[in-house]
Design a protein around this motif. Sequence first.
Motif, PDB file in Angstrom:
ATOM      1  N   THR A 118      -0.542  -2.955  -9.177  1.00  0.00           N
ATOM      2  CA  THR A 118      -0.189  -3.945  -8.158  1.00  0.00           C
ATOM      3  C   THR A 118       0.839  -3.346  -7.207  1.00  0.00           C
ATOM      4  N   PRO A 119       0.686  -3.503  -5.884  1.00  0.00           N
ATOM      5  CA  PRO A 119       1.619  -2.898  -4.923  1.00  0.00           C
ATOM      6  C   PRO A 119       3.065  -3.331  -5.140  1.00  0.00           C
ATOM      7  N   SER A 120       3.977  -2.364  -5.091  1.00  0.00           N
ATOM      8  CA  SER A 120       5.398  -2.651  -5.227  1.00  0.00           C
ATOM      9  C   SER A 120       6.192  -2.085  -4.050  1.00  0.00           C
ATOM     10  N   ARG A 121       6.119  -0.766  -3.816  1.00  0.00           N
ATOM     11  CA  ARG A 121       6.865  -0.131  -2.726  1.00  0.00           C
ATOM     12  C   ARG A 121       5.965   0.850  -1.978  1.00  0.00           C
ATOM     13  N   ALA A 122       6.289   1.099  -0.718  1.00  0.00           N
ATOM     14  CA  ALA A 122       5.556   2.077   0.093  1.00  0.00           C
ATOM     15  C   ALA A 122       6.497   2.678   1.119  1.00  0.00           C
ATOM     16  N   ARG A 123       6.310   3.969   1.389  1.00  0.00           N
ATOM     17  CA  ARG A 123       7.098   4.663   2.394  1.00  0.00           C
ATOM     18  C   ARG A 123       6.282   5.819   2.967  1.00  0.00           C
ATOM     19  N   VAL A 124       6.723   6.330   4.135  1.00  0.00           N
ATOM     20  CA  VAL A 124       6.153   7.524   4.754  1.00  0.00           C
ATOM     21  C   VAL A 124       7.317   8.470   5.015  1.00  0.00           C
ATOM     22  N   SER A 125       7.136   9.773   4.741  1.00  0.00           N
ATOM     23  CA  SER A 125       8.205  10.740   4.992  1.00  0.00           C
ATOM     24  C   SER A 125       8.501  10.798   6.490  1.00  0.00           C
ATOM     25  N   PRO A 126       9.736  11.118   6.876  1.00  0.00           N
ATOM     26  CA  PRO A 126      10.114  11.116   8.290  1.00  0.00           C
ATOM     27  C   PRO A 126       9.221  11.970   9.178  1.00  0.00           C
ATOM     28  N   ASP A 127       8.630  13.069   8.630  1.00  0.00           N
ATOM     29  CA  ASP A 127       7.759  13.912   9.436  1.00  0.00           C
ATOM     30  C   ASP A 127       6.321  13.405   9.459  1.00  0.00           C
ATOM     31  N   GLY A 128       6.048  12.312   8.753  1.00  0.00           N
ATOM     32  CA  GLY A 128       4.708  11.728   8.745  1.00  0.00           C
ATOM     33  C   GLY A 128       3.692  12.491   7.920  1.00  0.00           C
ATOM     34  N   LYS A 129       4.139  13.490   7.154  1.00  0.00           N
ATOM     35  CA  LYS A 129       3.196  14.341   6.425  1.00  0.00           C
ATOM     36  C   LYS A 129       2.911  13.875   4.997  1.00  0.00           C
ATOM     37  N   ARG A 130       3.709  12.914   4.500  1.00  0.00           N
ATOM     38  CA  ARG A 130       3.485  12.426   3.147  1.00  0.00           C
ATOM     39  C   ARG A 130       3.632  10.913   3.112  1.00  0.00           C
ATOM     40  N   VAL A 131       2.737  10.270   2.381  1.00  0.00           N
ATOM     41  CA  VAL A 131       2.905   8.850   2.107  1.00  0.00           C
ATOM     42  C   VAL A 131       3.129   8.708   0.606  1.00  0.00           C
ATOM     43  N   TYR A 132       3.910   7.727   0.218  1.00  0.00           N
ATOM     44  CA  TYR A 132       4.206   7.571  -1.191  1.00  0.00           C
ATOM     45  C   TYR A 132       4.353   6.099  -1.509  1.00  0.00           C
ATOM     46  N   TRP A 133       4.166   5.771  -2.777  1.00  0.00           N
ATOM     47  CA  TRP A 133       4.065   4.381  -3.186  1.00  0.00           C
ATOM     48  C   TRP A 133       4.524   4.212  -4.614  1.00  0.00           C
ATOM     49  N   THR A 134       4.750   2.954  -4.981  1.00  0.00           N
ATOM     50  CA  THR A 134       4.984   2.568  -6.366  1.00  0.00           C
ATOM     51  C   THR A 134       4.074   1.401  -6.677  1.00  0.00           C
ATOM     52  N   LEU A 135       3.398   1.469  -7.818  1.00  0.00           N
ATOM     53  CA  LEU A 135       2.526   0.399  -8.280  1.00  0.00           C
ATOM     54  C   LEU A 135       2.987  -0.073  -9.650  1.00  0.00           C
ATOM     55  N   PHE A 136       2.941  -1.380  -9.881  1.00  0.00           N
ATOM     56  CA  PHE A 136       3.138  -1.918 -11.220  1.00  0.00           C
ATOM     57  C   PHE A 136       1.823  -1.788 -11.979  1.00  0.00           C
ATOM     58  N   VAL A 137       1.907  -1.320 -13.216  1.00  0.00           N
ATOM     59  CA  VAL A 137       0.697  -1.153 -14.023  1.00  0.00           C
ATOM     60  C   VAL A 137       0.899  -1.794 -15.388  1.00  0.00           C
ATOM     61  N   THR A 138      -0.205  -2.026 -16.101  1.00  0.00           N
ATOM     62  CA  THR A 138      -0.159  -2.561 -17.454  1.00  0.00           C
ATOM     63  C   THR A 138      -0.829  -1.578 -18.394  1.00  0.00           C
TER      64      THR A 138
END
Length: 314
Positions: A118-138
């Motif tokens: 389930t979506p929790s957090r999302a961000r993009v690196s300042p240079d736009g070259k990486r996206v990253y996320w956090t998901l809740f899992v069971t």
Amino acid sequence: MKKLVLALAGTALLVAAAVAYTVTSRHDTAEAGPAAQLTLAPGQLFFRDTASGRVGAVPLADPGAKPQLSALKCDRFAVAGQTAVCLAVQPGTLPAVTDVLVLDGRLGVRHTETLPGTPSRARVSPDGKRVYWTLFVTGDSYAQTGFSTRAGLYEVDTGRLVKTIEELPVFVGGKRYFAADVNYWGITFAPDGNRFYATLGSKGTTYLVEADYGRYRGKALRENVECPSLSPDGKRVAFKKKVGEGVWRLSVLDLASLAETEPAETRSVDDQALWQDDHTVLYGLENAVWAVPADGSGAPRRLVGGAASPAVTG
């Protein structure tokens, strides 16, 4: 063993209920008018419209203006440069499944990953070259905190996917840390695209971890830090610290001195803050996007109502 099974079953029910609520709130609301053709032009405040789930935008200089809403629906949204990321839980999936949409400067989909959770957090690196996320899992029986997370990233320029950073070697007090219940969440990258920070949670304690992406190793800097957000100049981290059960206080840590400053926001903020610039922090609270000075001065300002998951274009 029976207590553990019952606890896990209860956690699964809570997560399932959260997923059901998210899906219902995102898909069973009235449409909010014609879709606007949004782009990642500079000077905008993006957000998730909580009534429709659609991504909207207002001028950063005039947040009280009438919002423009796109057709894109997300549960979490973030931007940097000419890259955006949208986390959208798939309706009716239990356990939850999330689509990670990597978007271009016109909010067109350039890549999609489908991951459990389930979506929790999302961000993009300042240079736009990486996206990253956090998901809740069971399904992780080692989870002592009542939840488990998967923090991952995608390299936009190379196409490399890191589904989880759980194997990141981390040193606490100078010694390599090992534990079965390690969880990471809330990744934030420095402008150089290499140094990053994240929360490590284990055995009831949270740590701020500073890591080197190229060497792929990190060290704990401080306890009781969650959801770090690095300032544009790379010198400070905004984060939430736990001050009571289910209560968090927004704080700002100077990375050179490790001195901590509390902004004027005294309410509980359960969000990964976002820096508007080197002086102002944004966050979602009480169904609105707020701003507060990072140095402890001033007072919180309500920018956009019916909104969450703020993102800004420089």
